[in-house]
Design a protein around this motif. Structure first.
Motif, mmCIF file in Angstrom:
data_model
loop_
_atom_site.group_PDB
_atom_site.id
_atom_site.type_symbol
_atom_site.label_atom_id
_atom_site.label_comp_id
_atom_site.label_asym_id
_atom_site.label_seq_id
_atom_site.Cartn_x
_atom_site.Cartn_y
_atom_site.Cartn_z
ATOM 1 N N VAL A 1 0.842 -1.187 0.000
ATOM 2 C CA VAL A 1 0.000 0.000 0.000
ATOM 3 C C VAL A 1 0.881 1.241 0.000
ATOM 4 O O VAL A 1 1.795 1.358 0.824
ATOM 5 C CB VAL A 1 -0.925 0.005 1.230
ATOM 6 C CG1 VAL A 1 -1.775 1.271 1.265
ATOM 7 C CG2 VAL A 1 -1.809 -1.243 1.233
ATOM 8 N N SER B 1 -11.021 -10.201 4.458
ATOM 9 C CA SER B 1 -10.575 -8.843 4.756
ATOM 10 C C SER B 1 -9.963 -8.802 6.133
ATOM 11 O O SER B 1 -10.278 -9.629 6.997
ATOM 12 C CB SER B 1 -11.757 -7.864 4.687
ATOM 13 O OG SER B 1 -12.336 -7.856 3.402
ATOM 14 N N ARG C 1 -9.037 -1.873 -0.945
ATOM 15 C CA ARG C 1 -9.384 -1.244 0.320
ATOM 16 C C ARG C 1 -10.897 -1.276 0.491
ATOM 17 O O ARG C 1 -11.642 -0.884 -0.400
ATOM 18 C CB ARG C 1 -8.895 0.202 0.357
ATOM 19 C CG ARG C 1 -9.054 0.869 1.704
ATOM 20 C CD ARG C 1 -8.509 2.271 1.703
ATOM 21 N NE ARG C 1 -9.412 3.231 1.102
ATOM 22 C CZ ARG C 1 -9.246 4.544 1.140
ATOM 23 N NH1 ARG C 1 -8.179 5.042 1.756
ATOM 24 N NH2 ARG C 1 -10.124 5.364 0.570
ATOM 25 N N TRP D 1 -8.756 -4.123 4.737
ATOM 26 C CA TRP D 1 -7.934 -4.419 3.570
ATOM 27 C C TRP D 1 -8.291 -5.822 3.120
ATOM 28 O O TRP D 1 -8.269 -6.757 3.928
ATOM 29 C CB TRP D 1 -6.457 -4.273 3.905
ATOM 30 C CG TRP D 1 -6.189 -2.907 4.448
ATOM 31 C CD1 TRP D 1 -6.194 -2.525 5.768
ATOM 32 C CD2 TRP D 1 -5.959 -1.710 3.703
ATOM 33 N NE1 TRP D 1 -5.975 -1.180 5.874
ATOM 34 C CE2 TRP D 1 -5.826 -0.655 4.620
ATOM 35 C CE3 TRP D 1 -5.840 -1.439 2.328
ATOM 36 C CZ2 TRP D 1 -5.586 0.658 4.217
ATOM 37 C CZ3 TRP D 1 -5.601 -0.138 1.931
ATOM 38 C CH2 TRP D 1 -5.477 0.900 2.865
ATOM 39 N N TYR E 1 -10.808 1.702 7.532
ATOM 40 C CA TYR E 1 -10.791 0.745 6.433
ATOM 41 C C TYR E 1 -10.396 -0.650 6.855
ATOM 42 O O TYR E 1 -9.662 -0.858 7.815
ATOM 43 C CB TYR E 1 -9.799 1.210 5.349
ATOM 44 C CG TYR E 1 -10.028 2.622 4.902
ATOM 45 C CD1 TYR E 1 -9.183 3.638 5.314
ATOM 46 C CD2 TYR E 1 -11.115 2.949 4.096
ATOM 47 C CE1 TYR E 1 -9.402 4.955 4.927
ATOM 48 C CE2 TYR E 1 -11.336 4.255 3.712
ATOM 49 C CZ TYR E 1 -10.479 5.254 4.124
ATOM 50 O OH TYR E 1 -10.716 6.551 3.748
ATOM 51 N N THR F 1 -2.019 1.446 6.231
ATOM 52 C CA THR F 1 -2.824 0.296 6.635
ATOM 53 C C THR F 1 -3.336 0.452 8.066
ATOM 54 O O THR F 1 -4.190 -0.327 8.502
ATOM 55 C CB THR F 1 -2.013 -1.007 6.537
ATOM 56 O OG1 THR F 1 -0.784 -0.845 7.257
ATOM 57 C CG2 THR F 1 -1.719 -1.362 5.085
#
Lengths: 107, 121
Positions: free
Chosen positions: B24, B52, B99, B36, B34, B29
């Motif tokens: 990323v 995820s 994302r 991932w 969010y 991160t």
């Protein structure tokens, strides 16, 4: 797991025409958790619509989303040449699933 | 501008382990907004969510793959990884990292370009 069924599988239309794509869920889906993507050959999917009806950044206003519960619709008001692609719906419920896709092809 | 880039072997032998990393850049991160994620697409077919992960390490998997999948995150290197064990030809696909925006909405807003992984001896 919530299953998303997209119809039709293929939509044959001419530029300038209106496209109506359906996404039906096997159980009720929160509108907040329904999104639509466009994918062209050899490319990653691109986010079009989130929250069932909100356009993502940079998405033209000819794209619109609607629906609630188990029935959702993506409408392209006037097809442009660059809109011929495959479209997927996606939901997030107790898991995350995608529909099988609708291909919009040039008639 | 956030960018994600998948990397890893393009060919894996049956019964072995598929390992991919998503690097990323242009973002972190560790952002709490969010998840991932990994998504795959067999040739000519549709999209399948694999799983995820949150920066804390909490991971969520597709029930159909859960027994074979591990997703991890390394915030110090700003990347996250996928391991899929005991692969077969059915695992041949383009693998995307992306994302996933979380609450109150869930959608994938940034995607990597994808990497084709072929399972073959």
């Amino acid at each position: 797991e919530i299953v998303l069924t997209q119809s039709p599988g293929t939509l044959s239309l001419s530029p300038g025409e209106r496209a109506t794509l359906s996404c039906r869920a096997s159980q009720s889906v929160s509108s907040s958790y329904l999104a639509w993507y466009q994918q062209k050959p050899g490319q990653a999917p691109r986010l079009l619509i989130y929250g069932a009806s909100s356009r993502a950044t940079g998405i033209p206003d000819r794209f619109s989303g609607s629906g609630s519960g188990t029935d959702f619709t993506l409408t392209i008001s006037r097809l442009e040449p660059e809109d011929f692609a495959v479209y997927y719906c996606q939901q997030y419920g107790n898991s995350l699933t995608f529909g099988g896709g609708t291909k919009v092809e040039i008639k | 501008q956030l960018q994600l880039q998948e990397s890893g072997p393009g060919l894996v032998k049956p019964s072995e382990t598929l390992s991919l990393t998503c690097s990323v850049s242009g973002g972190s991160t560790t952002s709490g907004n969010y998840y991932w994620g990994w998504i795959r697409q067999p040739p000519g077919k549709g999209l399948e969510w694999i799983g995820s992960i949150y920066y804390s390490g909490n991971a969520y998997y597709n029930p159909s793959l859960k027994s074979r999948v591990t997703i991890s995150v390394d915030t110090s290197k700003n990347h996250f990884s996928l391991k899929l064990i005991s692969v077969t030809a059915a695992d041949t696909a383009v693998y995307y990292c992306a994302r996933l925006t979380r609450l109150p909405l869930y959608y994938f807003d940034y995607w990597g370009q994808g990497t084709l992984v072929t399972v073959s001896s």
